[in-house]
Design a protein around this motif. Structure first.
Motif: not given
Length: 190
Positions: A172-185
């Motif tokens: 739950p601590q993983f920042p999915w929105p930030r990571v997805l927003g910074a990549t094309r994945l």
């Protein structure tokens, strides 16, 4: 994609890396994000070096490890199949973030919280690594958490009448929105 800044990666192959099956670059379309659920990188390395499959002389490991200080370590070449996620290894690259997770009582019913936040340095390095992997592997399209792909429930180690998820990482601590927003994945859903 614009030119990427250099990403220092410390290459430190596991002793059995050459025994892992090779694969073509175009087979890779998925990255799986894990957390080590161990206190430090040194312990994660020791776990990775353990031979768990005597027939092949190999064990379980991700391809890349990112320590809390943001340093990136490559233990297995991306063109080799590492054992990190049941059923998805031939098509995926495993990235492990050093984090205590549920350590040392991984499967205890009353110890399922994953409270340690990922460091800003880890997330910055992860994003840079994902961008680099996208540039190096044109077929790379998806990213998933280990918890998305392994939803097996097992009896709790402290109370067999209760069940817990075998894998909860990156948690739950993983920042999915930030990571997805910074990549094309795209987030992969099985």
């Amino acid at each position: 994609m614009p030119e990427l800044p250099p990403l220092p990666v410390q290459i430190d192959p596991l002793p059995y890396e050459a025994r892992l099956d090779a694969r073509p670059r175009e087979q890779i379309d998925l990255v799986v994000i894990h957390c080590t659920e161990l206190p430090d990188l040194a312990m994660a390395r020791r776990y990775g070096e353990q031979v768990l499959y005597p027939a092949s002389g190999t064990g379980n490991s991700g391809h890349y490890y990112i320590d809390r200080d943001g340093s990136v370590h490559q233990y297995v070449d991306a063109l080799r199949i590492a054992h990190h996620t049941r059923g998805y290894n031939p098509r995926s690259i495993g990235i492990e973030l050093v984090n205590t997770g549920r350590y040392p009582n991984w499967l205890a019913a009353d110890h399922q919280a994953m409270d340690e936040p990922y460091t800003p340095a880890q997330i910055e390095s992860l994003i840079a690594l994902l961008q680099r992997l996208q540039a190096d592997h044109p077929t790379l399209r998806y990213v998933a958490g280990h918890e998305d792909l392994d939803t097996t429930q097992v009896p709790a180690s402290d109370d067999a009448s209760r069940t817990v998820f075998r894998k909860r990482d990156p948690g739950p601590q993983f920042p999915w929105p930030r990571v997805l927003g910074a990549t094309r994945l795209e987030r992969f859903q099985p």
